[in-house]
Enzyme design. Structure first.
Site, PDB file in Angstrom:
ATOM      1  N   GLU A 177      -3.228   0.946   4.887  1.00  8.84           N
ATOM      2  CA  GLU A 177      -2.199   0.939   3.934  1.00  8.84           C
ATOM      3  C   GLU A 177      -1.531  -0.785   3.588  1.00  8.84           C
ATOM      4  O   GLU A 177      -0.547  -1.090   4.057  1.00  8.84           O
ATOM      5  CB  GLU A 177      -0.872   1.213   4.613  1.00  8.84           C
ATOM      6  CG  GLU A 177       0.157   1.768   3.040  1.00  8.84           C
ATOM      7  CD  GLU A 177       1.731   2.143   3.282  1.00  8.84           C
ATOM      8  OE1 GLU A 177       1.828   3.138   4.650  1.00  8.84           O
ATOM      9  OE2 GLU A 177       2.557   2.088   2.916  1.00  8.84           O
ATOM     10  N   LYS A 219      -4.529   3.637   1.763  1.00 13.53           N
ATOM     11  CA  LYS A 219      -2.875   4.126   0.095  1.00 13.53           C
ATOM     12  C   LYS A 219      -2.580   2.829   0.437  1.00 13.53           C
ATOM     13  O   LYS A 219      -1.943   1.987   0.695  1.00 13.53           O
ATOM     14  CB  LYS A 219      -2.021   4.567   2.131  1.00 13.53           C
ATOM     15  CG  LYS A 219      -0.891   4.496   1.012  1.00 13.53           C
ATOM     16  CD  LYS A 219       0.063   5.469   2.740  1.00 13.53           C
ATOM     17  CE  LYS A 219       1.172   5.643   2.059  1.00 13.53           C
ATOM     18  NZ  LYS A 219       1.868   6.977   2.777  1.00 13.53           N
TER      19      LYS A 219
HETATM   20  P1  13P Z   1       6.799   5.331  -0.437  1.00 15.55           P
HETATM   21  O1  13P Z   1       6.089   6.512  -1.001  1.00 15.55           O
HETATM   22  O2  13P Z   1       8.815   5.559  -0.553  1.00 15.55           O
HETATM   23  O3  13P Z   1       6.876   3.263  -0.701  1.00 15.55           O
HETATM   24  O4  13P Z   1       6.735   5.827   1.242  1.00 15.55           O
HETATM   25  C1  13P Z   1       5.480   5.922   1.153  1.00 15.55           C
HETATM   26  C2  13P Z   1       5.139   5.547   2.839  1.00 15.55           C
HETATM   27  O5  13P Z   1       5.116   5.895   3.563  1.00 15.55           O
HETATM   28  C3  13P Z   1       4.910   3.703   2.949  1.00 15.55           C
HETATM   29  O6  13P Z   1       5.439   3.338   4.138  1.00 15.55           O
END
Ligand code: 13P
Length: 340
Positions: A177, A219
């Site tokens: 991510e 992500k």
């Molecule tokens: P949000 O969808 O609220 O951005 O959170 C997703 C997430 O895992 C952030 O690390």
């Protein structure tokens, strides 16, 4: 763990009409969420809230995996079943956030480096024993005056790559991510430029670190103007810029991309996802890994009260179902009024 098993888990996380519930808020973040409903953040209240989400009737059909925080992975349902066991029995893959947060990057004011590599190999072994089959590590890139610097992007990309190989060694699918924040006043074009650069550097380091691309899930953020930007984009512009960026940067060997919501409204996040899927065919599955965009309505409907428990579950079910439709490009904004 061989790569075929990792790849099977990764593919199940992005299976048709399904996506991920990010419920891995740290203790300090969940306190902020509970403050909005004036609920004290005790360990038991956090347990009750997570059980409400995980057991929402019908939501399992649209939720492939749940990301938990360390505390949650060790908690149990009111009937004494550990959450990872309970989720797995319901066909949901248990996941765990393993980074220890974004800390100030020395020498680079305003930039952060995500920490958590020390001892990670040992923690992953324990998480696997507790039932976790995928993990999450979030790198944070802010856009502002003079930032991000290439050094900060590369340092974060290196962290993601080292985390991802350690996960795969432990038989755990890494969710990679790299989040470009939407907090600033920047334009959609600037977000696109930075997201391209970040993804380019991330995939370069994943390749160098010998990460199996077939056994991971990306992500990313969507490409949107900053929240403080005077520029307003249409949903079509967001979908187009995001897809253009992903097609340029994400190898087709990656089985799936599961977006974060990043502060978009629940409806916007769903609509953007649906528009992108409707523009297919795409080389990878495109789905959701939302935190706020899945939980916001559920949290307020629950309100921290036993009387709101089933309304909270119903609210989660509605958003999970609409996002399940978005994951196949079949969501329309008009469905919002009839969904409940
Ligand atoms: P949000 O969808 O609220 O951005 O959170 C997703 C997430 O895992 C952030 O690390």
């Amino acid at each position: 763990m061989n790569t075929a098993e990792l790849s099977a888990i990764a593919r199940s996380l992005v299976a048709k009409s399904r996506g991920i519930l990010a419920a891995d808020e740290s203790t300090s973040t969940i306190k902020k969420r509970f403050d909005t409903i004036k609920l004290e953040s005790t360990e038991e209240n956090r347990r009750i809230y997570r059980e409400m989400l995980f057991s929402a009737p019908g939501a399992q059909e649209y939720i492939s995996g749940v990301i938990m925080y360390d505390e949650t992975l060790r908690q149990k349902t009111k009937d004494g079943v550990p959450f990872p066991i309970y989720l797995a029995k319901n066909g949901i893959v248990p996941g765990i956030k393993v980074d220890t947060g974004a800390k100030p990057l020395a020498g680079f004011p305003g930039e952060t480096i995500t920490e958590g590599l020390d001892g990670l190999r040992e923690r992953l072994v324990e998480y696997h024993q507790l039932g976790a089959r995928f993990a999450k590590w979030r790198a944070v890139i802010d856009i502002g005056s003079g930032i991000p610097n290439l050094y900060a992007i590369e340092a974060n990309a290196e962290g993601l790559a080292r985390y991802a190989t350690l996960c795969q060694e432990a038989g755990i699918v890494p969710i990679v991510e790299p989040e470009v924040l939407m907090d600033g006043a920047h334009s959609l074009e600037r977000c696109e430029e930075v997201t391209n650069l970040v993804l380019d550097r991330v995939f370069a380091r994943l390749f160098a670190a010998r990460v199996s691309l077939e056994g991971m899930v990306l992500k990313p953020n969507m490409v949107v103007p900053g929240k403080k930007s005077p520029q307003k984009s249409t949903p079509e512009q967001v979908a187009e810029a995001t897809l253009r960026t992903l097609k340029r940067q994400v190898p087709a060997a990656v089985p799936g991309i599961a977006f974060l919501s990043g502060g978009q409204s629940p409806v916007d996040a769903t609509q953007h996802l649906s528009l992108m899927n409707a523009a297919g065919p795409l080389p990878w599955a495109l789905t959701f890994s939302y935190g706020r965009a899945l939980q916001e309505n559920a949290l307020s409907a629950w309100g921290g009260k036993p009387a709101g428990y089933s309304s909270g579950q119903q609210a989660l079910f509605v958003r999970a179902k609409l996002n399940g439709l978005a994951a196949v490009g079949a969501y329309k904004r008009a469905m919002e009024s009839s969904a409940a």
